[in-house]
Design a protein around this motif. Structure first.
Motif, PDB file in Angstrom:
ATOM      1  N   HIS A 102      15.211  -5.486  15.566  1.00  0.00           N
ATOM      2  CA  HIS A 102      16.509  -4.825  15.449  1.00  0.00           C
ATOM      3  C   HIS A 102      17.542  -5.814  14.949  1.00  0.00           C
ATOM      4  CE1 HIS A 102      17.258  -6.991  19.173  1.00  0.00           C
ATOM      5  NE2 HIS A 102      16.193  -6.396  19.706  1.00  0.00           N
ATOM      6  N   LEU A 103      18.674  -5.311  14.559  1.00  0.00           N
ATOM      7  CA  LEU A 103      19.798  -6.151  14.160  1.00  0.00           C
ATOM      8  C   LEU A 103      20.414  -6.812  15.391  1.00  0.00           C
ATOM      9  CD1 LEU A 103      21.547  -3.717  11.643  1.00  0.00           C
ATOM     10  CD2 LEU A 103      20.115  -5.686  11.078  1.00  0.00           C
ATOM     11  N   GLY A 104      21.187  -7.854  15.131  1.00  0.00           N
ATOM     12  CA  GLY A 104      21.868  -8.521  16.230  1.00  0.00           C
ATOM     13  C   GLY A 104      21.605 -10.012  16.224  1.00  0.00           C
ATOM     14  N   PRO A 105      21.734 -10.666  17.388  1.00  0.00           N
ATOM     15  CA  PRO A 105      21.535 -12.114  17.459  1.00  0.00           C
ATOM     16  C   PRO A 105      20.105 -12.508  17.106  1.00  0.00           C
ATOM     17  CG  PRO A 105      22.712 -11.299  19.393  1.00  0.00           C
ATOM     18  CD  PRO A 105      22.209 -10.092  18.656  1.00  0.00           C
ATOM     19  N   CYS A 106      19.964 -13.541  16.276  1.00  0.00           N
ATOM     20  CA  CYS A 106      18.655 -14.122  15.971  1.00  0.00           C
ATOM     21  C   CYS A 106      18.892 -15.552  15.502  1.00  0.00           C
ATOM     22  CB  CYS A 106      17.874 -13.273  14.964  1.00  0.00           C
ATOM     23  SG  CYS A 106      18.644 -13.085  13.347  1.00  0.00           S
ATOM     24  N   ARG A 107      17.991 -16.094  14.719  1.00  0.00           N
ATOM     25  CA  ARG A 107      18.105 -17.495  14.340  1.00  0.00           C
ATOM     26  C   ARG A 107      17.933 -17.679  12.837  1.00  0.00           C
ATOM     27  NH1 ARG A 107      19.488 -20.756  18.973  1.00  0.00           N
ATOM     28  NH2 ARG A 107      18.869 -19.473  20.746  1.00  0.00           N
ATOM     29  N   PHE A 132      15.537 -11.366   5.910  1.00  0.00           N
ATOM     30  CA  PHE A 132      14.659 -11.355   7.074  1.00  0.00           C
ATOM     31  C   PHE A 132      13.261 -11.804   6.642  1.00  0.00           C
ATOM     32  CE2 PHE A 132      17.774  -8.282   8.815  1.00  0.00           C
ATOM     33  CZ  PHE A 132      17.960  -8.852  10.073  1.00  0.00           C
ATOM     34  N   GLY A 133      12.618 -12.586   7.504  1.00  0.00           N
ATOM     35  CA  GLY A 133      11.274 -13.032   7.161  1.00  0.00           C
ATOM     36  C   GLY A 133      10.585 -13.734   8.310  1.00  0.00           C
ATOM     37  N   ASN A 134       9.309 -14.014   8.109  1.00  0.00           N
ATOM     38  CA  ASN A 134       8.520 -14.792   9.058  1.00  0.00           C
ATOM     39  C   ASN A 134       8.483 -16.240   8.587  1.00  0.00           C
ATOM     40  OD1 ASN A 134       7.706 -12.329  10.427  1.00  0.00           O
ATOM     41  ND2 ASN A 134       6.316 -11.990   8.709  1.00  0.00           N
ATOM     42  N   ARG A 135       8.343 -17.164   9.523  1.00  0.00           N
ATOM     43  CA  ARG A 135       8.216 -18.560   9.129  1.00  0.00           C
ATOM     44  C   ARG A 135       7.121 -19.253   9.921  1.00  0.00           C
ATOM     45  NH1 ARG A 135      11.757 -24.185   8.681  1.00  0.00           N
ATOM     46  NH2 ARG A 135      10.397 -24.920   7.026  1.00  0.00           N
ATOM     47  N   TYR A 136       6.330 -20.066   9.195  1.00  0.00           N
ATOM     48  CA  TYR A 136       5.292 -20.900   9.797  1.00  0.00           C
ATOM     49  C   TYR A 136       5.596 -22.335   9.403  1.00  0.00           C
ATOM     50  CZ  TYR A 136       0.662 -23.052  10.441  1.00  0.00           C
ATOM     51  OH  TYR A 136      -0.380 -23.881  10.810  1.00  0.00           O
ATOM     52  N   ALA A 137       5.971 -23.159  10.374  1.00  0.00           N
ATOM     53  CA  ALA A 137       6.275 -24.560  10.099  1.00  0.00           C
ATOM     54  C   ALA A 137       6.005 -25.370  11.361  1.00  0.00           C
ATOM     55  CB  ALA A 137       7.725 -24.721   9.652  1.00  0.00           C
ATOM     56  N   PRO A 138       4.785 -25.910  11.516  1.00  0.00           N
ATOM     57  CA  PRO A 138       4.441 -26.639  12.737  1.00  0.00           C
ATOM     58  C   PRO A 138       5.388 -27.798  13.055  1.00  0.00           C
ATOM     59  CG  PRO A 138       2.469 -26.175  11.472  1.00  0.00           C
ATOM     60  CD  PRO A 138       3.631 -25.801  10.605  1.00  0.00           C
ATOM     61  N   ASP A 139       5.983 -28.398  12.016  1.00  0.00           N
ATOM     62  CA  ASP A 139       6.913 -29.502  12.237  1.00  0.00           C
ATOM     63  C   ASP A 139       8.331 -29.021  12.530  1.00  0.00           C
ATOM     64  OD1 ASP A 139       4.788 -31.108  11.763  1.00  0.00           O
ATOM     65  OD2 ASP A 139       5.584 -32.061   9.954  1.00  0.00           O
ATOM     66  N   GLY A 166      17.250 -19.823   3.829  1.00  0.00           N
ATOM     67  CA  GLY A 166      17.858 -18.552   4.176  1.00  0.00           C
ATOM     68  C   GLY A 166      16.900 -17.536   4.726  1.00  0.00           C
ATOM     69  N   VAL A 167      16.352 -17.796   5.922  1.00  0.00           N
ATOM     70  CA  VAL A 167      15.427 -16.875   6.577  1.00  0.00           C
ATOM     71  C   VAL A 167      15.948 -16.558   7.968  1.00  0.00           C
ATOM     72  CG1 VAL A 167      13.061 -16.464   7.351  1.00  0.00           C
ATOM     73  CG2 VAL A 167      13.478 -17.827   5.287  1.00  0.00           C
ATOM     74  N   ALA A 168      16.191 -15.279   8.230  1.00  0.00           N
ATOM     75  CA  ALA A 168      16.627 -14.816   9.549  1.00  0.00           C
ATOM     76  C   ALA A 168      15.415 -14.325  10.316  1.00  0.00           C
ATOM     77  CB  ALA A 168      17.650 -13.691   9.405  1.00  0.00           C
ATOM     78  N   ALA A 169      15.241 -14.782  11.558  1.00  0.00           N
ATOM     79  CA  ALA A 169      14.044 -14.427  12.319  1.00  0.00           C
ATOM     80  C   ALA A 169      14.287 -14.535  13.813  1.00  0.00           C
ATOM     81  CB  ALA A 169      12.876 -15.334  11.921  1.00  0.00           C
ATOM     82  N   ARG A 170      13.397 -13.894  14.554  1.00  0.00           N
ATOM     83  CA  ARG A 170      13.347 -14.105  16.006  1.00  0.00           C
ATOM     84  C   ARG A 170      12.488 -15.337  16.252  1.00  0.00           C
ATOM     85  NH1 ARG A 170       9.700 -12.390  19.989  1.00  0.00           N
ATOM     86  NH2 ARG A 170       8.651 -10.947  18.555  1.00  0.00           N
ATOM     87  N   LEU A 171      13.045 -16.318  16.939  1.00  0.00           N
ATOM     88  CA  LEU A 171      12.354 -17.584  17.150  1.00  0.00           C
ATOM     89  C   LEU A 171      11.228 -17.438  18.164  1.00  0.00           C
ATOM     90  CD1 LEU A 171      12.403 -20.649  16.460  1.00  0.00           C
ATOM     91  CD2 LEU A 171      13.857 -20.952  18.467  1.00  0.00           C
ATOM     92  N   LEU A 172      10.034 -17.927  17.789  1.00  0.00           N
ATOM     93  CA  LEU A 172       8.900 -17.932  18.706  1.00  0.00           C
ATOM     94  C   LEU A 172       8.647 -19.311  19.274  1.00  0.00           C
ATOM     95  CD1 LEU A 172       6.239 -15.722  16.851  1.00  0.00           C
ATOM     96  CD2 LEU A 172       7.897 -15.026  18.595  1.00  0.00           C
ATOM     97  N   ASN A 173       8.619 -20.324  18.410  1.00  0.00           N
ATOM     98  CA  ASN A 173       8.303 -21.692  18.844  1.00  0.00           C
ATOM     99  C   ASN A 173       9.079 -22.685  18.000  1.00  0.00           C
ATOM    100  OD1 ASN A 173       5.959 -21.172  20.732  1.00  0.00           O
ATOM    101  ND2 ASN A 173       5.148 -20.214  18.868  1.00  0.00           N
ATOM    102  N   SER A 174       9.249 -23.877  18.554  1.00  0.00           N
ATOM    103  CA  SER A 174       9.870 -24.955  17.788  1.00  0.00           C
ATOM    104  C   SER A 174       9.246 -26.288  18.171  1.00  0.00           C
ATOM    105  CB  SER A 174      11.381 -25.004  18.030  1.00  0.00           C
ATOM    106  OG  SER A 174      11.664 -25.244  19.400  1.00  0.00           O
ATOM    107  N   HIS A 175       9.250 -27.215  17.232  1.00  0.00           N
ATOM    108  CA  HIS A 175       8.746 -28.565  17.484  1.00  0.00           C
ATOM    109  C   HIS A 175       9.715 -29.274  18.428  1.00  0.00           C
ATOM    110  CE1 HIS A 175       7.460 -32.709  16.709  1.00  0.00           C
ATOM    111  NE2 HIS A 175       6.367 -32.212  16.133  1.00  0.00           N
TER     112      HIS A 175
END
Length: 368
Positions: free
Chosen positions: A93-98, A77-84, A104-113
């Protein structure tokens, strides 16, 4: 919370992501599920539900393994910062995410290019824990904390306008050029999101040792506290200097306006140790703005490189705008170019030593 014993035969057949490369798999005993809240760095067993942008998972060896729906993988599990690409945060919580990064980083998606496909959908089935039920986190497999950065090796940082500005390529070529000068070179990536390609490129170029923030116990440096970031910088730089290389090459990910990147350059203990900064940019205006930003903070910018050097016209514009030499990225691996950069670093170090000695003498004279 439920605890389930894990079949060890199945455990070793799973696809383990790059971000888990330091984990001792023999420590895994239980799977924690139900009402548990993940934290950054926690290891999770996940099921691949729908293939999206990331069709492959980068393994601990950095081999990219194809993913299939229904696969079971181990990621962090982790946070990701990637403008591109994607921005994501640790879910509550556990369950569906991205899957937001191939490392190998599991996270709740906030934004995507806009150019990205939908992020690969996964379901996190539980947290990996030891036989006593203690969750396994990357922090348990980190390098020992360093208390100081040795002052001896020359230290060069590579920063840039943004991701994909050419920083990693510049670092690798710099390493190769310096190694060709028969210099002992060490390297590290201080910030970013766990990815083996950048790490392995520095190894392949000849740096030894090579570290990244995963070695300090972090799946990424996005949204970590300033104290934690300071710990990463101190630990990695301290470990590198302790190996007594002649030159240390450091990549600082993303752009200088990114929060953690700006914080790194704002750390006096780090900035004061730098003998030079190479700045990577996509165009001449970005080079001018970046050099000005660094110069305003009295950081020793010695040259410009990056994607812009693919264009002779952009190179000429950047030279005129910054007043600094602009090095074609591929030229950095040439022995004569590396010698020029090395001598520049040595010259700056001599000036700093002389200035420090003069200041000490003046202070002593004033005290008497």
């Amino acid at each position: 919370m439920q605890m389930q014993k894990i079949n060890r035969d199945n455990l070793f057949r799973l696809k383990w992501a790059y971000t888990t490369r330091n984990v001792d798999r023999s420590h895994v005993g239980l799977l924690l599920s139900g009402d548990v809240r993940p934290a950054a760095g926690d290891l999770t067993l996940a099921r691949v539900d729908e293939i999206g942008q990331h069709r492959r998972l980068e393994l601990t060896t950095s081999r990219r393994a194809d993913l299939f729906e229904g696969d079971h993988i181990v990621v962090a599990f982790g946070n990701r910062y990637a403008p591109d690409q994607f921005e994501g945060v640790v879910p509550e919580h556990l369950g569906p995410c991205r899957l937001v990064a191939a490392g190998g980083v599991a996270a709740r998606l906030l934004n995507s290019h806009d150019r990205m496909k939908r992020a690969t959908r996964i379901t996190t089935l539980g947290l990996l824990a030891d036989a006593e039920g203690n969750r396994l986190n990357l922090r348990s497999y980190r390098l020992p904390q360093s208390v100081a950065i040795d002052s001896e090796p020359l230290m060069l940082a590579v920063a840039g306008t943004s991701m994909n500005a050419g920083k990693t390529t510049a670092c690798a070529n710099l390493v190769k050029g310096l190694v060709r000068r028969r210099l002992k070179v060490a390297a590290a990536k201080l910030t970013g999101t766990g990815a083996g390609a950048d790490y392995r490129l520095l190894v392949d170029a000849g740096a030894d040792p090579v570290y990244d923030f995963v070695d300090a116990g972090y799946v990424s440096t996005y949204r970590i506290s300033r104290d934690a970031l300071y710990d990463v910088v101190l630990t990695l730089c301290g470990r590198l200097t302790a190996t007594r290389p002649e030159v240390i090459v450091l990549e600082i990910a993303d752009g200088i306006l990114q929060q953690e990147t700006a914080q790194v350059f704002g750390m006096a203990e780090f900035a004061d140790r730098l003998d030079g900064v190479m700045f990577a940019a996509n165009d001449a205006l970005g080079a001018q703005a970046g050099v000005a930003w660094l110069a305003a903070r009295q950081l020793p910018v010695i040259g410009v490189t990056g994607v812009l050097t693919s264009s002779p016209l952009a190179t000429r514009e950047a030279e005129a705008a910054t007043g600094l030499p602009v090095f074609h990225t591929s030229a950095l691996q040439h022995s004569n170019v590396a010698a020029l950069i090395y001598n520049c670093l040595r010259s700056r170090r001599r000036i700093l030593v002389q200035d420090s000695a003069a200041a000490a003498q003046q202070a002593a004279a004033g005290g008497s």
